[in-house]
Design a protein around this motif. Structure first.
Motif, PDB file in Angstrom:
ATOM      1  N   TRP A 302       0.812  -1.218   0.000  1.00  0.00           N
ATOM      2  CA  TRP A 302       0.000   0.000   0.000  1.00  0.00           C
ATOM      3  C   TRP A 302       0.846   1.269   0.000  1.00  0.00           C
ATOM      4  O   TRP A 302       0.354   2.345  -0.356  1.00  0.00           O
ATOM      5  N   THR A 303       2.107   1.156   0.367  1.00  0.00           N
ATOM      6  CA  THR A 303       2.977   2.336   0.335  1.00  0.00           C
ATOM      7  C   THR A 303       3.412   2.670  -1.076  1.00  0.00           C
ATOM      8  O   THR A 303       4.006   3.720  -1.312  1.00  0.00           O
ATOM      9  N   THR A 304       3.108   1.775  -2.037  1.00  0.00           N
ATOM     10  CA  THR A 304       3.540   1.985  -3.425  1.00  0.00           C
ATOM     11  C   THR A 304       2.464   2.634  -4.285  1.00  0.00           C
ATOM     12  O   THR A 304       2.686   2.854  -5.478  1.00  0.00           O
ATOM     13  N   VAL A 305       1.290   2.917  -3.708  1.00  0.00           N
ATOM     14  CA  VAL A 305       0.220   3.544  -4.489  1.00  0.00           C
ATOM     15  C   VAL A 305       0.060   4.992  -4.061  1.00  0.00           C
ATOM     16  O   VAL A 305       0.643   5.434  -3.062  1.00  0.00           O
ATOM     17  N   SER A 306      -0.744   5.723  -4.805  1.00  0.00           N
ATOM     18  CA  SER A 306      -0.940   7.139  -4.492  1.00  0.00           C
ATOM     19  C   SER A 306      -1.641   7.289  -3.144  1.00  0.00           C
ATOM     20  O   SER A 306      -2.362   6.396  -2.686  1.00  0.00           O
ATOM     21  N   ALA A 307      -1.440   8.437  -2.540  1.00  0.00           N
ATOM     22  CA  ALA A 307      -2.073   8.703  -1.244  1.00  0.00           C
ATOM     23  C   ALA A 307      -3.593   8.671  -1.363  1.00  0.00           C
ATOM     24  O   ALA A 307      -4.290   8.199  -0.460  1.00  0.00           O
ATOM     25  N   ASP A 308      -4.130   9.155  -2.506  1.00  0.00           N
ATOM     26  CA  ASP A 308      -5.577   9.150  -2.711  1.00  0.00           C
ATOM     27  C   ASP A 308      -6.125   7.721  -2.712  1.00  0.00           C
ATOM     28  O   ASP A 308      -7.133   7.427  -2.061  1.00  0.00           O
ATOM     29  N   ASN A 309      -5.465   6.838  -3.476  1.00  0.00           N
ATOM     30  CA  ASN A 309      -5.913   5.441  -3.526  1.00  0.00           C
ATOM     31  C   ASN A 309      -5.801   4.775  -2.155  1.00  0.00           C
ATOM     32  O   ASN A 309      -6.669   3.991  -1.759  1.00  0.00           O
ATOM     33  N   ARG A 310      -4.732   5.087  -1.463  1.00  0.00           N
ATOM     34  CA  ARG A 310      -4.523   4.496  -0.140  1.00  0.00           C
ATOM     35  C   ARG A 310      -5.618   4.960   0.826  1.00  0.00           C
ATOM     36  O   ARG A 310      -6.175   4.152   1.574  1.00  0.00           O
ATOM     37  N   ASP A 311      -5.966   6.236   0.769  1.00  0.00           N
ATOM     38  CA  ASP A 311      -7.010   6.762   1.649  1.00  0.00           C
ATOM     39  C   ASP A 311      -8.380   6.180   1.294  1.00  0.00           C
ATOM     40  O   ASP A 311      -9.213   5.927   2.175  1.00  0.00           O
ATOM     41  N   GLN A 312      -8.625   5.976  -0.001  1.00  0.00           N
ATOM     42  CA  GLN A 312      -9.912   5.440  -0.449  1.00  0.00           C
ATOM     43  C   GLN A 312     -10.090   3.973  -0.066  1.00  0.00           C
ATOM     44  O   GLN A 312     -11.192   3.536   0.285  1.00  0.00           O
ATOM     45  N   CYS A 313      -9.012   3.211  -0.125  1.00  0.00           N
ATOM     46  CA  CYS A 313      -9.114   1.756  -0.005  1.00  0.00           C
ATOM     47  C   CYS A 313      -8.761   1.204   1.369  1.00  0.00           C
ATOM     48  O   CYS A 313      -9.424   0.272   1.851  1.00  0.00           O
ATOM     49  N   LEU A 314      -7.729   1.737   1.959  1.00  0.00           N
ATOM     50  CA  LEU A 314      -7.148   1.077   3.127  1.00  0.00           C
ATOM     51  C   LEU A 314      -7.832   1.493   4.418  1.00  0.00           C
ATOM     52  O   LEU A 314      -7.884   2.670   4.768  1.00  0.00           O
ATOM     53  N   LYS A 315      -8.411   0.506   5.085  1.00  0.00           N
ATOM     54  CA  LYS A 315      -9.015   0.723   6.402  1.00  0.00           C
ATOM     55  C   LYS A 315      -8.379  -0.285   7.371  1.00  0.00           C
ATOM     56  O   LYS A 315      -8.634  -1.479   7.300  1.00  0.00           O
ATOM     57  N   MET A 316      -7.514   0.223   8.251  1.00  0.00           N
ATOM     58  CA  MET A 316      -6.763  -0.651   9.160  1.00  0.00           C
ATOM     59  C   MET A 316      -7.628  -1.065  10.346  1.00  0.00           C
ATOM     60  O   MET A 316      -7.558  -0.499  11.435  1.00  0.00           O
ATOM     61  N   ARG A 317      -8.522  -2.057  10.104  1.00  0.00           N
ATOM     62  CA  ARG A 317      -9.364  -2.523  11.193  1.00  0.00           C
ATOM     63  C   ARG A 317      -9.769  -3.973  10.921  1.00  0.00           C
ATOM     64  O   ARG A 317      -9.853  -4.396   9.762  1.00  0.00           O
ATOM     65  N   ASN A 318     -10.008  -4.681  11.990  1.00  0.00           N
ATOM     66  CA  ASN A 318     -10.382  -6.094  11.881  1.00  0.00           C
ATOM     67  C   ASN A 318     -11.899  -6.192  11.777  1.00  0.00           C
ATOM     68  O   ASN A 318     -12.600  -6.426  12.759  1.00  0.00           O
ATOM     69  N   ASP A 319     -12.418  -6.004  10.549  1.00  0.00           N
ATOM     70  CA  ASP A 319     -13.861  -5.989  10.327  1.00  0.00           C
ATOM     71  C   ASP A 319     -14.302  -6.998   9.266  1.00  0.00           C
ATOM     72  O   ASP A 319     -15.450  -6.991   8.833  1.00  0.00           O
ATOM     73  N   GLY A 320     -13.370  -7.860   8.840  1.00  0.00           N
ATOM     74  CA  GLY A 320     -13.696  -8.855   7.832  1.00  0.00           C
ATOM     75  C   GLY A 320     -13.528  -8.372   6.408  1.00  0.00           C
ATOM     76  O   GLY A 320     -13.637  -9.151   5.458  1.00  0.00           O
ATOM     77  N   ASP A 321     -13.259  -7.082   6.202  1.00  0.00           N
ATOM     78  CA  ASP A 321     -13.130  -6.489   4.871  1.00  0.00           C
ATOM     79  C   ASP A 321     -11.658  -6.430   4.471  1.00  0.00           C
ATOM     80  O   ASP A 321     -10.823  -5.958   5.252  1.00  0.00           O
TER      81      ASP A 321
END
Length: 500
Positions: A302-321
């Motif tokens: 995830w550090t290799t993609v744009s900040a926008d994509n990272r903010d849109q996609c990455l949710k650091m939580r244990n929610d099954g997603d």
């Protein structure tokens, strides 16, 4: 491209008629509005005598001991929470998680349903509350074999030590999902009757739509495009991992669960280190237990993609997603299912207005269940349907322009006891000058069938076909003769066609 691109030209119900979305059939004859009015007038809360709070409604739960079953107590959300709510800030897959009943196929399908807001409010009527005009009565709507049905329930939920034995609210105070599950358990016969299944069954019961299944190890080269079109169409999507011994060690290594159903909740292409990467978002109805390989929540990729994509996609939580690469998805998952109002997502023909014709029928042993042996005299007692393809849109180059669905309607009330017959259909080209009405074996003697479907012991069989202008005879049949069952045959056509 929208999910409204299918025109119902024939149906088991007329618009506004009994069985339509606005006038569903009252399941077990229970009228939600009348019952609630009476309860409010008399100051009582509802207790459903047709699905009572007892072990019969709980059903056979193999993972529960006799002692555990005796400990089950049926409680209202008011007994579990000081301030229960039906819905809090809208509905989402993160509102609930699976419990101790093995119905991941159903709960993953609910997760997919929450992404289709217009359909969600059809299945889960939003004007229900634990506060205003509360009488302990709720209702939900399902499409069941050609008609919408309205299912009434009370709000008593099976619990042990005040913890729901099945699906539960993640917040502890939002109860639309446990109540939806109870309504479907009532339709199935019991909670135990919901154990084991596949997402297409729930998708069908949530929408009445058409579904396509893909074996991911043999996926078509345009599967990524199909998935993106499906998302644009507002479809429901599900997937499942391999069961049995295959890949157990790999699943454990990468955090997946074998023989388990998931929802597909998104797809996105990102740019990583100068290359385009196709990613699939998946949700586990457990509400935890996520993929930990490439592109997982903690992956360094995830550090290799744009900040926008990272903010849109990455949710650091244990929610099954979680996200995973499309190539990994096709390796670690066995199949994917897509359900929509229209087959448009298959070929991307956004301009096409599919027409849908739907008819009810029945095979009756000794009368109209002649089996699949087309050379046998009894074969011609099977139900017959004449399909006239009156037009073919565009430059017809053998494109698949007709989709056939054959759906068995079981006579058995309890889902776990249903046994589906191997069924399929055989298609003949009708000779010019053939009389109207039923065709005899003598008329088609010596003629080879134009198409013979596969025969499958499944609830629904769906196949695409390429049919030129002309008239066809469609014969739905069970593989073996003298098997009694009701069925619904549905034909989706790209251009004008008539079934009778």
């Amino acid at each position: 491209m929208t999910s409204t691109s299918v025109k119902m030209i024939h149906s088991l119900y007329e618009a506004g008629g009994e069985g339509s979305p606005s006038n569903p059939v009252k399941f077990k004859g229970q009228d939600y509005k009348q019952l609630k009015e009476t309860l409010l007038k008399e100051g009582r809360t509802f207790e459903d005598k047709t699905f009572p709070a007892n072990l019969d409604s709980l059903g056979k739960l193999e993972d529960f001991s006799a002692e555990q079953l005796r400990e089950v107590e049926w409680l209202s959300p008011h007994d579990l929470c000081s301030d229960p709510s039906f819905v809090v800030d809208g509905t989402s897959r993160f509102d609930f998680k699976q419990g101790d009943v093995g119905n991941c196929w159903f709960l993953s399908s609910i997760g997919a349903l929450t992404l289709r807001k217009s359909l969600m409010v059809q299945v889960v009527p939003p004007d229900q509350s634990f506060k205003n005009d509360y009488a302990g009565i709720f209702h939900f709507k399902f499409w069941r074999f050609g008609k919408w049905v309205d299912v009434v329930i009370d709000d008593l939920l099976p619990t042990r030590n005040k913890v729901p034995v099945s699906v539960s609210s993640r917040s502890g105070k939002e109860f639309w999902a446990p109540l939806l599950e109870k309504a479907y358990a009532k339709v199935c016969g019991s909670y135990g009757d919901m154990i084991a299944g596949n997402p297409p069954e729930a998708f069908k019961d949530f929408s009445g739509g058409v579904h396509m299944s893909y074996t991911l190890s043999k996926s078509p080269p345009d599967l990524w495009d199909v998935m993106n079109r499906a998302i644009q169409c507002g479809t429901m999507m599900g997937c499942g991992t391999f069961g049995g011994d295959k890949g157990k060690g790999i699943f454990k290594k990468f955090g997946l669960v074998e023989g388990h159903a998931f929802a597909v909740t998104g797809a996105k292409q990102v740019k990583s280190r100068g290359e385009k990467v196709n990613l699939v978002r998946i949700w586990n109805p457990w509400g935890e237990k996520e993929w930990n390989g490439d592109w997982s929540d903690k992956s360094a990729l995830w550090t290799t993609v744009s900040a926008d994509n990272r903010d849109q996609c990455l949710k650091m939580r244990n929610d099954g997603d979680f996200w995973m690469k499309m190539k990994d998805f096709c390796v670690y998952y066995q199949e994917m299912d897509i359900c929509c109002d229209s087959p448009n997502f298959v070929d991307g023909d956004a301009a096409c207005q599919w027409k849908c014709s739907l008819k009810e029928g029945r095979w009756e042993a000794g009368k109209s269940a002649g089996g699949s042996a087309s050379r046998a005299d009894g074969f011609w007692t099977n139900p017959q349907y004449r399909l006239t393809v009156k037009a073919v849109e565009g430059d017809y180059q053998g494109d698949r322009n007709v989709l056939l669905s054959l759906l068995q309607k079981p006579d058995e009330e309890y889902r776990s006891k249903v046994k589906y017959h191997a069924m399929g259909f055989i298609i003949y080209k009708v000779p010019s000058g053939a009389p109207r009405g039923r065709l005899s074996s003598s008329l088609l003697q010596g003629e080879q069938p134009l198409k013979v479907s596969e025969f499958s012991e499944s609830r629904e069989l769906i196949e695409f076909h390429s049919l030129e202008l002309g008239e066809y005879l469609i014969i739905p049949c069970t593989y073996d003769a003298n098997k009694s069952a009701s069925f619904i045959i549905t034909i989706y056509s790209k251009a004008e066609a008539q079934m009778e």
